[in-house]
Motif scaffolding. Structure first.
Motif: not given
Length: 147
Positions: A41, A43, A45, A63-65, A67, A97, A100-101, A103
């Motif tokens: 989870r 990732l 960025l 990074h994203t973690w 949400t 974020a 694509d992810r 967030c």
């Protein structure tokens, strides 16, 4: 009996981090409901600004973690400051974020001599201020909803 050591050990650090995240995921219904392992989870960025010769003139590392987007570093070469490059880097990272992810929020830390006003202009709100960290300087934690 336990042996206590004080030394830098990357392998142990990674193991401890993994075990702590696993423990947290089990203890928190929100974290446990998320797909993938904690490591999956989180990732990286990265967004880069390069000149015509390929030289680095700015960038954002984070990074994203779960949400959230966590902005770790945002830097623009002094020659290019004030021209909107930092705003473009931040906006792209937020857009990636969110789109694509998935967030829903962004967070970052900055010192009082760096860019708290820049982030406020971009919709960030101070949620924590730590005076004298380091001595004579205030560190701020800011957040922004991404929606």
């Amino acid at each position: 009996m336990f042996r206590i050591e004080a030394e830098v050990d990357k392998e142990r650090c990674d193991l401890l981090r993994s075990r702590l995240r696993d423990t947290n995921s089990v203890a928190s219904p929100v974290l446990a409901a998320l797909r993938g392992t904690p490591a999956e989870r989180e990732l990286p960025l990265h967004v880069w600004a390069l000149d015509d010769a390929g030289g680095l003139v700015g960038g954002l590392v984070g990074h994203t973690w779960t949400t959230w987007l966590h902005v770790t570093y945002l830097w623009v070469d002094e020659r290019h400051r004030g021209a909107g490059l930092g705003s473009r880097l931040l906006a792209l990272a937020e857009r990636l974020a969110r789109a694509d992810r998935g967030c829903r929020g962004a967070r970052l830390e900055t010192w009082d001599f760096q860019a708290p006003e820049f982030y406020r202009r971009h919709g960030y709100k101070v949620v924590c201020a730590i005076p004298d960290y380091p001595p004579g300087i205030t560190e701020y934690t800011l957040i922004k909803p991404l929606g």
